[in-house]
Design a protein around this motif. Sequence first.
Motif, PDB file in Angstrom:
ATOM      1  N   GLU A  75       0.893  -1.083   0.083  1.00  0.00           N
ATOM      2  CA  GLU A  75      -0.083  -0.121   0.103  1.00  0.00           C
ATOM      3  C   GLU A  75       0.732   1.257   0.039  1.00  0.00           C
ATOM      4  OE1 GLU A  75      -3.592   0.442  -0.582  1.00  0.00           O
ATOM      5  OE2 GLU A  75      -3.522  -2.048  -0.303  1.00  0.00           O
ATOM      6  N   GLU A  76       0.721   2.177  -0.443  1.00  0.00           N
ATOM      7  CA  GLU A  76       1.009   4.028  -1.095  1.00  0.00           C
ATOM      8  C   GLU A  76       0.502   5.069  -0.747  1.00  0.00           C
ATOM      9  OE1 GLU A  76       3.191   4.819  -4.323  1.00  0.00           O
ATOM     10  OE2 GLU A  76       1.786   2.577  -5.438  1.00  0.00           O
ATOM     11  N   SER A  77       0.799   6.047   0.295  1.00  0.00           N
ATOM     12  CA  SER A  77      -0.226   6.972   0.222  1.00  0.00           C
ATOM     13  C   SER A  77       1.291   8.318   0.370  1.00  0.00           C
ATOM     14  CB  SER A  77      -0.709   7.175   1.155  1.00  0.00           C
ATOM     15  OG  SER A  77      -1.479   8.144   1.204  1.00  0.00           O
ATOM     16  N   ALA A  78       1.056   8.910   0.025  1.00  0.00           N
ATOM     17  CA  ALA A  78       2.320  10.338  -0.635  1.00  0.00           C
ATOM     18  C   ALA A  78       3.623   9.701  -1.148  1.00  0.00           C
ATOM     19  CB  ALA A  78       1.677  11.053   0.400  1.00  0.00           C
ATOM     20  N   ASN A  79       4.334   9.641   0.734  1.00  0.00           N
ATOM     21  CA  ASN A  79       5.359   9.300  -0.200  1.00  0.00           C
ATOM     22  C   ASN A  79       5.723   8.161   1.262  1.00  0.00           C
ATOM     23  OD1 ASN A  79       5.271  10.841   2.001  1.00  0.00           O
ATOM     24  ND2 ASN A  79       8.027  11.703   1.797  1.00  0.00           N
ATOM     25  N   LEU A  80       4.471   7.569   1.343  1.00  0.00           N
ATOM     26  CA  LEU A  80       4.704   6.646   2.578  1.00  0.00           C
ATOM     27  C   LEU A  80       4.290   4.726   1.944  1.00  0.00           C
ATOM     28  CD1 LEU A  80       5.127   5.546   6.131  1.00  0.00           C
ATOM     29  CD2 LEU A  80       3.110   6.152   6.003  1.00  0.00           C
ATOM     30  N   ALA A  81       5.170   4.037   2.448  1.00  0.00           N
ATOM     31  CA  ALA A  81       4.495   2.596   1.962  1.00  0.00           C
ATOM     32  C   ALA A  81       4.763   2.151   2.091  1.00  0.00           C
ATOM     33  CB  ALA A  81       4.517   2.567   0.220  1.00  0.00           C
ATOM     34  N   TYR A  82       3.940   0.630   2.435  1.00  0.00           N
ATOM     35  CA  TYR A  82       4.442  -1.016   3.375  1.00  0.00           C
ATOM     36  C   TYR A  82       4.100  -1.601   2.598  1.00  0.00           C
ATOM     37  CZ  TYR A  82      -1.018  -1.612   4.435  1.00  0.00           C
ATOM     38  OH  TYR A  82      -2.426  -1.813   3.860  1.00  0.00           O
ATOM     39  N   GLU A  83       4.637  -2.846   3.505  1.00  0.00           N
ATOM     40  CA  GLU A  83       4.818  -3.641   2.357  1.00  0.00           C
ATOM     41  C   GLU A  83       4.837  -5.150   2.957  1.00  0.00           C
ATOM     42  OE1 GLU A  83       7.644  -7.454   0.501  1.00  0.00           O
ATOM     43  OE2 GLU A  83       8.502  -5.290   1.583  1.00  0.00           O
ATOM     44  N   VAL A  84       3.456  -6.178   3.594  1.00  0.00           N
ATOM     45  CA  VAL A  84       3.607  -7.199   3.586  1.00  0.00           C
ATOM     46  C   VAL A  84       3.764  -8.459   3.522  1.00  0.00           C
ATOM     47  CG1 VAL A  84       1.512  -8.200   5.159  1.00  0.00           C
ATOM     48  CG2 VAL A  84       1.725  -5.863   5.614  1.00  0.00           C
ATOM     49  N   GLY A  85       4.360  -9.379   3.233  1.00  0.00           N
ATOM     50  CA  GLY A  85       4.882  -9.618   3.304  1.00  0.00           C
ATOM     51  C   GLY A  85       5.643 -11.460   4.228  1.00  0.00           C
ATOM     52  N   ALA A  86       5.677 -12.149   3.262  1.00  0.00           N
ATOM     53  CA  ALA A  86       5.858 -13.859   3.523  1.00  0.00           C
ATOM     54  C   ALA A  86       7.488 -14.469   3.504  1.00  0.00           C
ATOM     55  CB  ALA A  86       4.791 -14.804   2.852  1.00  0.00           C
ATOM     56  N   PHE A  87       7.719 -14.929   4.560  1.00  0.00           N
ATOM     57  CA  PHE A  87       9.363 -15.722   4.224  1.00  0.00           C
ATOM     58  C   PHE A  87       8.906 -17.310   4.638  1.00  0.00           C
ATOM     59  CE2 PHE A  87       9.864 -14.100   8.468  1.00  0.00           C
ATOM     60  CZ  PHE A  87       9.891 -15.617   8.977  1.00  0.00           C
ATOM     61  N   THR A  88      10.224 -18.085   3.914  1.00  0.00           N
ATOM     62  CA  THR A  88      10.984 -19.089   4.123  1.00  0.00           C
ATOM     63  C   THR A  88      11.843 -18.575   4.686  1.00  0.00           C
ATOM     64  OG1 THR A  88      10.850 -20.238   1.835  1.00  0.00           O
ATOM     65  CG2 THR A  88       8.939 -20.063   2.936  1.00  0.00           C
ATOM     66  N   LEU A  89      13.244 -19.854   5.352  1.00  0.00           N
ATOM     67  CA  LEU A  89      14.700 -19.071   5.249  1.00  0.00           C
ATOM     68  C   LEU A  89      15.038 -20.866   6.567  1.00  0.00           C
ATOM     69  CD1 LEU A  89      16.816 -17.632   6.570  1.00  0.00           C
ATOM     70  CD2 LEU A  89      15.672 -17.224   8.084  1.00  0.00           C
ATOM     71  N   ASP A  90      15.731 -21.184   6.190  1.00  0.00           N
ATOM     72  CA  ASP A  90      16.545 -22.454   6.119  1.00  0.00           C
ATOM     73  C   ASP A  90      17.401 -22.036   7.761  1.00  0.00           C
ATOM     74  OD1 ASP A  90      15.367 -24.716   4.457  1.00  0.00           O
ATOM     75  OD2 ASP A  90      17.026 -24.264   3.494  1.00  0.00           O
ATOM     76  N   ALA A  91      17.301 -22.558   8.473  1.00  0.00           N
ATOM     77  CA  ALA A  91      18.046 -22.058   9.926  1.00  0.00           C
ATOM     78  C   ALA A  91      18.512 -23.256  10.727  1.00  0.00           C
ATOM     79  CB  ALA A  91      17.118 -20.973  11.239  1.00  0.00           C
ATOM     80  N   PRO A  92      19.555 -23.050  11.672  1.00  0.00           N
ATOM     81  CA  PRO A  92      20.423 -24.605  13.078  1.00  0.00           C
ATOM     82  C   PRO A  92      19.422 -24.087  13.638  1.00  0.00           C
ATOM     83  CG  PRO A  92      21.672 -22.635  11.969  1.00  0.00           C
ATOM     84  CD  PRO A  92      20.768 -22.554  11.340  1.00  0.00           C
ATOM     85  N   SER A  93      18.319 -25.967  14.218  1.00  0.00           N
ATOM     86  CA  SER A  93      17.773 -25.897  15.349  1.00  0.00           C
ATOM     87  C   SER A  93      18.710 -26.203  16.330  1.00  0.00           C
ATOM     88  CB  SER A  93      16.883 -27.196  14.920  1.00  0.00           C
ATOM     89  OG  SER A  93      17.440 -28.110  14.832  1.00  0.00           O
ATOM     90  N   LYS A  94      18.432 -26.221  17.628  1.00  0.00           N
ATOM     91  CA  LYS A  94      19.405 -26.966  18.767  1.00  0.00           C
ATOM     92  C   LYS A  94      19.711 -27.583  18.330  1.00  0.00           C
ATOM     93  CE  LYS A  94      16.673 -24.841  22.672  1.00  0.00           C
ATOM     94  NZ  LYS A  94      15.590 -24.775  23.158  1.00  0.00           N
ATOM     95  N   ASP A  95      19.891 -28.865  17.424  1.00  0.00           N
ATOM     96  CA  ASP A  95      21.166 -29.762  17.349  1.00  0.00           C
ATOM     97  C   ASP A  95      21.897 -29.864  16.123  1.00  0.00           C
ATOM     98  OD1 ASP A  95      19.149 -30.003  15.304  1.00  0.00           O
ATOM     99  OD2 ASP A  95      18.164 -31.898  16.228  1.00  0.00           O
ATOM    100  N   GLY A  96      21.472 -28.304  15.844  1.00  0.00           N
ATOM    101  CA  GLY A  96      22.611 -28.270  14.647  1.00  0.00           C
ATOM    102  C   GLY A  96      22.023 -28.508  13.317  1.00  0.00           C
ATOM    103  N   ALA A  97      20.678 -29.376  13.453  1.00  0.00           N
ATOM    104  CA  ALA A  97      19.880 -30.075  12.161  1.00  0.00           C
ATOM    105  C   ALA A  97      19.398 -28.188  11.176  1.00  0.00           C
ATOM    106  CB  ALA A  97      19.359 -31.337  12.072  1.00  0.00           C
ATOM    107  N   LEU A  98      19.548 -28.525  10.275  1.00  0.00           N
ATOM    108  CA  LEU A  98      18.916 -26.828   9.579  1.00  0.00           C
ATOM    109  C   LEU A  98      17.174 -27.084   9.875  1.00  0.00           C
ATOM    110  CD1 LEU A  98      20.825 -26.176   6.009  1.00  0.00           C
ATOM    111  CD2 LEU A  98      20.206 -24.972   8.362  1.00  0.00           C
ATOM    112  N   SER A  99      16.593 -26.749  10.215  1.00  0.00           N
ATOM    113  CA  SER A  99      15.032 -26.725   9.748  1.00  0.00           C
ATOM    114  C   SER A  99      14.662 -25.778   9.403  1.00  0.00           C
ATOM    115  CB  SER A  99      14.739 -26.779  11.295  1.00  0.00           C
ATOM    116  OG  SER A  99      14.861 -25.326  11.923  1.00  0.00           O
TER     117      SER A  99
END
Length: 129
Positions: free
Chosen positions: A96-120
């Motif tokens: 959405e945008e209005s004048a000189n302001l805009a915002y984006e709502v989005g979704a992400f996925t990401l692989d990250a190490p868990s406590k045991d080191g495996a990627l989740s």
Amino acid sequence: MRPVKSFAFAAVLLLSSALSAAAQSAREDIEAALPKFTDAFNSGNAAAVGQLYTEDAALLPPDGKRVDGRKGVEEFWQGAIKGGMKNLTLKALEVEESANLAYEVGAFTLDAPSKDGALSTLVGKYIVV
């Protein structure tokens, strides 16, 4: 600060997807910035990620302290990268945008190490102003 929790994608971040004063719409600018962000992050280039933010950026990671300024944001992302996070994907769901302001709502996925080191795979949402 645990990288996975603090990353759980910086619930609110101020990104300089540098909305141009030109005729391009905010959606076009944001969609052009998304691959730059993911390419820089996935290649381990926190400096390039940081350059996508304004000098007065603020990043608000969940369960973490506010991160201010481009340099602080760069250091945040460097920590995420060094912590083993990879394979980031971003998708703008709403812009959405209005004048000189805009915002984006989005979704992400990401692989990250868990406590045991495996990627989740983490799945979440974010907002950019």
